[in-house]
Design an enzyme around this catalytic site. Structure first.
Site, PDB file in Angstrom:
ATOM      1  N   LYS A 125       0.860  -1.189   0.000  1.00  0.00           N
ATOM      2  CA  LYS A 125       0.000   0.000   0.000  1.00  0.00           C
ATOM      3  C   LYS A 125       0.890   1.230   0.000  1.00  0.00           C
ATOM      4  O   LYS A 125       2.033   1.158   0.453  1.00  0.00           O
ATOM      5  CB  LYS A 125      -0.883   0.001   1.257  1.00  0.00           C
ATOM      6  N   ASP A 165      -6.940   4.562  -4.660  1.00  0.00           N
ATOM      7  CA  ASP A 165      -7.610   4.475  -3.357  1.00  0.00           C
ATOM      8  C   ASP A 165      -8.176   5.877  -3.128  1.00  0.00           C
ATOM      9  O   ASP A 165      -8.368   6.630  -4.106  1.00  0.00           O
ATOM     10  CB  ASP A 165      -6.608   4.059  -2.263  1.00  0.00           C
TER      11      ASP A 165
HETATM   12  P1  NDP Z   1     -12.770   8.072  -2.966  1.00  0.00           P
HETATM   13  O1  NDP Z   1     -11.687   9.063  -2.746  1.00  0.00           O
HETATM   14  O2  NDP Z   1     -13.283   7.842  -4.322  1.00  0.00           O
HETATM   15  O3  NDP Z   1     -14.027   8.406  -2.020  1.00  0.00           O
HETATM   16  C1  NDP Z   1     -13.930   8.497  -0.641  1.00  0.00           C
HETATM   17  C2  NDP Z   1     -15.221   9.062  -0.095  1.00  0.00           C
HETATM   18  O4  NDP Z   1     -15.175   9.050   1.320  1.00  0.00           O
HETATM   19  C3  NDP Z   1     -15.445  10.511  -0.511  1.00  0.00           C
HETATM   20  O5  NDP Z   1     -16.824  10.748  -0.617  1.00  0.00           O
HETATM   21  C4  NDP Z   1     -14.849  11.312   0.646  1.00  0.00           C
HETATM   22  O6  NDP Z   1     -15.425  12.584   0.817  1.00  0.00           O
HETATM   23  C5  NDP Z   1     -15.201  10.400   1.812  1.00  0.00           C
HETATM   24  N1  NDP Z   1     -14.156  10.518   2.860  1.00  0.00           N
HETATM   25  C6  NDP Z   1     -12.849  10.269   2.743  1.00  0.00           C
HETATM   26  N2  NDP Z   1     -12.210  10.493   3.890  1.00  0.00           N
HETATM   27  C7  NDP Z   1     -13.139  10.895   4.751  1.00  0.00           C
HETATM   28  C8  NDP Z   1     -13.120  11.297   6.098  1.00  0.00           C
HETATM   29  N3  NDP Z   1     -11.986  11.289   6.824  1.00  0.00           N
HETATM   30  N4  NDP Z   1     -14.295  11.643   6.657  1.00  0.00           N
HETATM   31  C9  NDP Z   1     -15.457  11.616   5.947  1.00  0.00           C
HETATM   32  N5  NDP Z   1     -15.535  11.266   4.663  1.00  0.00           N
HETATM   33  C10 NDP Z   1     -14.403  10.911   4.082  1.00  0.00           C
HETATM   34  O7  NDP Z   1     -12.214   6.703  -2.308  1.00  0.00           O
HETATM   35  P2  NDP Z   1     -12.728   5.214  -2.554  1.00  0.00           P
HETATM   36  O8  NDP Z   1     -14.202   5.211  -2.745  1.00  0.00           O
HETATM   37  O9  NDP Z   1     -11.846   4.608  -3.566  1.00  0.00           O
HETATM   38  O10 NDP Z   1     -12.366   4.524  -1.156  1.00  0.00           O
HETATM   39  C11 NDP Z   1     -13.277   4.485  -0.058  1.00  0.00           C
HETATM   40  C12 NDP Z   1     -12.844   3.400   0.915  1.00  0.00           C
HETATM   41  O11 NDP Z   1     -12.825   2.133   0.231  1.00  0.00           O
HETATM   42  C13 NDP Z   1     -11.442   3.563   1.519  1.00  0.00           C
HETATM   43  O12 NDP Z   1     -11.439   3.021   2.813  1.00  0.00           O
HETATM   44  C14 NDP Z   1     -10.591   2.674   0.605  1.00  0.00           C
HETATM   45  O13 NDP Z   1      -9.409   2.249   1.233  1.00  0.00           O
HETATM   46  C15 NDP Z   1     -11.558   1.513   0.382  1.00  0.00           C
HETATM   47  N6  NDP Z   1     -11.283   0.682  -0.771  1.00  0.00           N
HETATM   48  C16 NDP Z   1     -11.230   1.229  -2.038  1.00  0.00           C
HETATM   49  C17 NDP Z   1     -10.999   0.415  -3.121  1.00  0.00           C
HETATM   50  C18 NDP Z   1     -11.053   0.932  -4.520  1.00  0.00           C
HETATM   51  O14 NDP Z   1     -11.003   0.112  -5.445  1.00  0.00           O
HETATM   52  N7  NDP Z   1     -11.169   2.219  -4.745  1.00  0.00           N
HETATM   53  C19 NDP Z   1     -10.715  -1.033  -2.959  1.00  0.00           C
HETATM   54  C20 NDP Z   1     -10.891  -1.519  -1.607  1.00  0.00           C
HETATM   55  C21 NDP Z   1     -11.139  -0.670  -0.572  1.00  0.00           C
HETATM   56  P3  NDP Z   1     -15.149  13.791  -0.230  1.00  0.00           P
HETATM   57  O15 NDP Z   1     -16.045  13.489  -1.414  1.00  0.00           O
HETATM   58  O16 NDP Z   1     -15.559  15.007   0.507  1.00  0.00           O
HETATM   59  O17 NDP Z   1     -13.700  13.733  -0.576  1.00  0.00           O
END
Ligand code: NDP
Length: 450
Positions: A125, A165
């Site tokens: 990671k 991510d």
């Molecule tokens: P994105 O950046 O596309 O989206 C993240 C979302 O979560 C956004 O809406 C963001 O808000 C919100 N967010 C992020 N940090 C915070 C925080 N501290 N407090 C509140 N809201 C928050 O990321 P992903 O959708 O790719 O990832 C989401 C989760 O899934 C993570 O835990 C990641 O590790 C996990 N994951 C992702 C994979 C992938 O293929 N993408 C695979 C496996 C797991 P805002 O819109 O305001 O930025």
């Protein structure tokens, strides 16, 4: 249980101030108790001691210049945690909260998640404490190029294959791949999550969210139930949340919430996913803008969240899908969900539930799908992208989606059967951790002390 205490004490001494990492290690070690107690082999081979220490940790300076000519310096990370099953594989996160503890917990989880897919991929990671919010396209490009100026020497299609991510999507992967290609002179599959124009896989963008929903449906089908007609709470509004909501509708369930870093959106008649996509995949606007077109929806700003948890989990629903970030579902949230009649929690995000919340969910015996099993569809489809790149092929959306469904079913069956084997039917935390551990630990033993 002494080995848990001893391992955590050792980590606190040798890797200080990494609380998320200790949390992830402790959860895995607790599950492994039944298998470690009876295996002299794992103890003799010092598997736990070797497993909690990354094979390699790369930390580097990322200097870049903003549009006004100011110089900024961020911290870059790549943790190559375990390569016993294949090349290191795992995403890159760009978020101001990134530090060594966050990347290490994510890398540790990734070892087990990748093992569960049954595919030949090790765990890694990376990321940076860079905040992409409010940055122009050229600033993002310059940051990505500077990040790769160091990282390029550590990655490659058979050594370490990063993906996206939080804060890293197809745009960032494009800029990073471009710089990697320029520095190495190679056009190869060193990244996944690439654009469909130049080596990406169909269904990769959808895979994590779709996969989590398939997993939830398999959990319910095991109890002769399904997602059809269920009201669902989703957190996040990024890649995972958007495609989880899209698949929920396809399976005739109804997502009624989503959230972002500034607040929670509640729409009783069902979230308008096309609009959320437009707001977040395009101009990356706040969810508050949603109310301009849907005046019957509600928006709760973060400042108004309950002091012991999150607004998104306080609505009455049948199922919950945390898809935003770590530790976003607290013990109080878990109790509220259960008292409101929720029968399923399925994690799209990595470690979104605190340890206390997981204990509450398991004690209540509701269907609980831990992230390392439920969100493994993303990395599994990344491996399918690697396979397509290596064979110079491009499969159809249906081919990839069919393989994804089969992989999610296998992960569910493996975790569920392993939980039953250890007399804890339904405990997918224990089942997933033990099944993944066995695969990694046995490979480590066969490869000797390296
Ligand atoms: P994105 O950046 O596309 O989206 C993240 C979302 O979560 C956004 O809406 C963001 O808000 C919100 N967010 C992020 N940090 C915070 C925080 N501290 N407090 C509140 N809201 C928050 O990321 P992903 O959708 O790719 O990832 C989401 C989760 O899934 C993570 O835990 C990641 O590790 C996990 N994951 C992702 C994979 C992938 O293929 N993408 C695979 C496996 C797991 P805002 O819109 O305001 O930025």
């Amino acid at each position: 249980m002494n080995y848990i205490h001893d391992t955590i004490a050792h980590l606190k001494q040798t890797s200080p101030a990494q609380c998320e990492f200790y949390q992830a290690v402790e959860e895995v070690l607790e599950s492994l108790e039944p298998i470690l107690e009876n295996s002299a082999d794992y103890q003799k081979n010092a598997i736990i001691q070797r497993l909690v220490e990354p094979e390699r940790q790369i930390m580097f300076r990322v200097p870049w210049v903003d549009d006004d000519g100011n110089i900024h310096v961020n911290k870059g990370y790549r943790i190559e945690f375990n390569s016993s099953l294949g090349p290191y594989k795992g995403g890159l996160r760009f978020h101001p909260s990134v530090n060594a503890s966050i990347i290490k917990f994510l890398g540790f989880e990734q070892i087990f998640k990748n093992a569960l897919t049954g595919l030949p991929i090790g765990g890694g990671k990376g990321g940076a404490n860079f905040d992409p919010k409010g940055r122009s396209d050229s600033e993002i490009m310059r940051f990505c190029q500077s990040f790769i100026n160091e990282l390029y020497r550590h990655i490659g299609p058979t050594t370490d294959v990063p993906a996206g991510d939080i804060g890293v999507g197809a745009r960032e992967i494009g800029y990073m791949f471009g710089q990697y290609k320029r520095l190495t002179g190679r056009y190869d599959g060193a990244f996944t999550g690439k654009s469909l124009l130049w080596g990406g896989s169909l269904a990769r963008k959808e895979a994590t969210g779709y996969g989590a929903v398939y997993f939830a449906n398999y959990m319910l089908q095991d109890n002769d139930d399904s997602l059809k007609g269920k009201r669902c709470l989703v957190s996040g509004a990024g890649n995972v949340a958007i495609y989880a909501m899209e698949k929920l509708y396809q399976l005739e369930a109804k997502p009624i919430t989503c959230s972002d870093s500034s607040g929670t959106l509640y729409h009783e008649s069902g979230i308008d996913v096309a609009l959320v996509k437009k707001l977040k995949e395009g101009a990356r606007e706040s969810l508050a803008v949603y109310l301009e077109t849907h005046s019957d929806a509600k928006y709760i700003a973060c400042a108004d969240y309950p002091s012991d948890g999150h607004a998104v989990w306080r609505f009455v629903a049948d199922a919950a899908f945390p898809c935003a970030t770590q530790n976003e579902l607290t013990e109080a949230d878990a109790r509220t969900l259960i008292s409101n009649g929720c029968i399923l929690v399925c994690e799209g995000a990595n470690m979104p539930s605190t340890k206390e919340a997981v204990d509450v969910l398991l004690a209540a015996k509701i269907a609980y799908g831990p992230g390392k099993a439920a969100n493994a569809g993303g990395v599994a489809t990344s491996q399918l992208e690697m396979a397509q790149n290596a064979s110079m092929q491009m499969w159809t959306f249906e081919e990839v989606d069919t393989k994804l469904q089969q992989i999610m079913k296998n992960i569910f069956d493996t975790a569920s059967n392993t939980a039953a084997e250890f007399d804890q039917p339904g405990n997918l935390v224990l089942g997933a951790n033990i099944a993944a551990f066995r695969r990694v630990a046995d490979a480590m033993i066969e490869q000797g002390v390296v």
